[in-house]
Design an enzyme around this catalytic site. Structure first.
Site, PDB file in Angstrom:
ATOM      1  N   ARG A 140      49.530  11.422 -26.990  1.00  0.00           N
ATOM      2  CA  ARG A 140      48.214  11.653 -26.376  1.00  0.00           C
ATOM      3  C   ARG A 140      48.412  11.926 -24.896  1.00  0.00           C
ATOM      4  O   ARG A 140      48.847  11.031 -24.165  1.00  0.00           O
ATOM      5  CB  ARG A 140      47.330  10.426 -26.600  1.00  0.00           C
ATOM      6  CG  ARG A 140      45.906  10.578 -26.064  1.00  0.00           C
ATOM      7  CD  ARG A 140      45.106   9.298 -26.324  1.00  0.00           C
ATOM      8  NE  ARG A 140      43.751   9.398 -25.826  1.00  0.00           N
ATOM      9  CZ  ARG A 140      43.402   9.187 -24.564  1.00  0.00           C
ATOM     10  NH1 ARG A 140      44.314   8.866 -23.665  1.00  0.00           N
ATOM     11  NH2 ARG A 140      42.154   9.295 -24.188  1.00  0.00           N
ATOM     12  N   LYS A 190      49.578   7.150 -16.889  1.00  0.00           N
ATOM     13  CA  LYS A 190      49.183   5.742 -16.784  1.00  0.00           C
ATOM     14  C   LYS A 190      49.870   5.039 -15.629  1.00  0.00           C
ATOM     15  O   LYS A 190      50.853   5.532 -15.075  1.00  0.00           O
ATOM     16  CB  LYS A 190      49.472   5.031 -18.110  1.00  0.00           C
ATOM     17  CG  LYS A 190      48.417   5.397 -19.151  1.00  0.00           C
ATOM     18  CD  LYS A 190      48.532   4.588 -20.408  1.00  0.00           C
ATOM     19  CE  LYS A 190      47.405   5.042 -21.348  1.00  0.00           C
ATOM     20  NZ  LYS A 190      47.511   4.448 -22.670  1.00  0.00           N
TER      21      LYS A 190
HETATM   22  C1  7PM Z   1      44.843   2.962 -18.316  1.00  0.00           C
HETATM   23  C2  7PM Z   1      44.767   2.710 -19.653  1.00  0.00           C
HETATM   24  C3  7PM Z   1      44.416   4.141 -17.798  1.00  0.00           C
HETATM   25  C4  7PM Z   1      44.278   3.675 -20.448  1.00  0.00           C
HETATM   26  C5  7PM Z   1      43.930   5.109 -18.595  1.00  0.00           C
HETATM   27  C6  7PM Z   1      43.850   4.870 -19.948  1.00  0.00           C
HETATM   28  C7  7PM Z   1      44.834   5.549 -24.962  1.00  0.00           C
HETATM   29  C8  7PM Z   1      43.670   5.869 -25.640  1.00  0.00           C
HETATM   30  C9  7PM Z   1      43.267   5.758 -23.539  1.00  0.00           C
HETATM   31  C10 7PM Z   1      46.035   5.310 -25.714  1.00  0.00           C
HETATM   32  C11 7PM Z   1      44.755   5.794 -27.670  1.00  0.00           C
HETATM   33  C12 7PM Z   1      43.842   7.275 -20.578  1.00  0.00           C
HETATM   34  C13 7PM Z   1      43.394   5.926 -20.808  1.00  0.00           C
HETATM   35  N1  7PM Z   1      44.559   5.503 -23.645  1.00  0.00           N
HETATM   36  N2  7PM Z   1      43.623   6.014 -26.977  1.00  0.00           N
HETATM   37  N3  7PM Z   1      42.697   6.003 -24.733  1.00  0.00           N
HETATM   38  N4  7PM Z   1      45.933   5.443 -27.059  1.00  0.00           N
HETATM   39  N5  7PM Z   1      44.742   5.894 -29.007  1.00  0.00           N
HETATM   40  O1  7PM Z   1      44.994   7.457 -20.167  1.00  0.00           O
HETATM   41  O2  7PM Z   1      47.103   4.964 -25.209  1.00  0.00           O
HETATM   42  O3  7PM Z   1      43.073   8.216 -20.791  1.00  0.00           O
HETATM   43  S1  7PM Z   1      42.340   5.740 -22.098  1.00  0.00           S
END
Ligand code: 7PM
Length: 287
Positions: free
Chosen positions: A267, A233
């Site tokens: 995750r 992230k």
């Molecule tokens: C910024 C924010 C960039 C989020 C990329 C993402 C989560 C999720 C995602 C999390 C749960 C990514 C994402 N992040 N589901 N889905 N928790 N439960 O890194 O932190 O794929 S999307």
């Protein structure tokens, strides 16, 4: 600080995912399987099904206990995906993975129709960044028998990073998660099926993300297990100065900190590296 050495954490140590019982005595990895055209592309708008399934099975080999299949991009600024598009991306991947692995299959969605179809195809878990707030989602989740990850988000993906604002981020995230847990319990979704997630990066500044990470153990409600998503992230980018393709080491460091502070599910994209690091953490926690 949470639980550096020895186990003082009494959080729920199993999760009921339809037919499966997932042990959480040690922190486990949830591998990210994005099935958006930018991840498994044929150069056009279709996801290559065989490639997506192969990557899912590879993550199981690498040590993932859960595979999180997602067809909607929830990145900041992302546009919404239609129901048809999401169904076409996600359901065939779940259906093909199901007979080939005993790992928990999670579907990353907010749409009740996708929850229903994915469960029918063999999914065991629902990962909803909107915490079952869409109309019909709570009912679909109850009926599915799946476990559910309830995540906190301030705003909507398209605009959530514009101006995140809290008086007390830890208290407000805990308050929100508590309300969603109460809604689930009232609707007939028992605690044994719930996981909580602070939603790192979802409507939070760098300082707010670090505050949540520092106080992860205080976020739990009713001793429910905590899931944290930190992998690659922008928080990692901000701390290391590196682009997304070079964030493995920073991501693993954050996963270790999250696990030491009580997270039971991490995750991540980089399964092997994180699974190794979590073996080290659990050796400390269980000695
Ligand atoms: C910024 C924010 C960039 C989020 C990329 C993402 C989560 C999720 C995602 C999390 C749960 C990514 C994402 N992040 N589901 N889905 N928790 N439960 O890194 O932190 O794929 S999307």
């Amino acid at each position: 600080m949470g639980r550096l050495l020895g186990s003082t954490d009494k959080s729920q140590s199993v999760l009921h995912c339809r037919g499966r019982v997932l042990g959480l005595e040690r922190p486990v990895v949830m591998g990210v399987l994005n099935v958006t055209p930018d991840s498994f592309s044929d150069g056009g708008r279709f996801v290559r099904l065989d490639d997506a399934v192969a990557r899912g099975l590879q993550m199981v080999e690498e040590g993932a206990a859960i595979i999180d299949v997602g067809g909607e991009s929830t990145r900041p600024g992302a546009q919404p995906v239609s129901l048809d598009e999401e169904l076409h991306r996600v359901v065939p991947v779940v259906a093909r993975l199901r007979p080939r692995t005993r790992a928990v299959l999670s579907v990353d969605t907010s749409k009740p129709e996708v929850m229903h179809a994915a469960a029918a195809a063999g999914a065991d878990m629902i990962n909803d960044v909107r915490a079952l707030r869409q109309p019909g989602a709570l009912e679909a989740a109850v009926l599915s028998g799946c476990s559910v990850c309830l995540m906190h988000m301030q705003g909507e993906p398209r605009t959530m990073q514009d101006s995140p604002s809290y008086e007390d981020v830890v208290a407000e995230v805990r308050e929100f998660l508590g309300q969603r847990v109460d809604a689930c319990l009232a609707a007939g979704l028992p605690a044994e099926r719930l996981v909580l997630d602070p939603g790192i990066g979802f409507g939070k500044t760098r300082a707010q993300n670090l505050e949540l990470l520092r106080h992860l153990g205080q976020l739990s409600v009713k001793d429910l297990p905590i899931l944290a998503g930190l992998s690659r992230k922008s928080l990692v980018g901000a701390l290391t100065g590196r682009p997304a393709s070079e964030r493995v080491h920073g991501s693993v460091a954050l996963a270790v900190i999250a696990a030491l502070n009580g997270a039971r599910i991490l995750r991540v994209h980089d399964v092997t590296a994180t699974a190794d690091a979590l073996k080290v953490v659990s050796a400390l926690q269980n000695s």
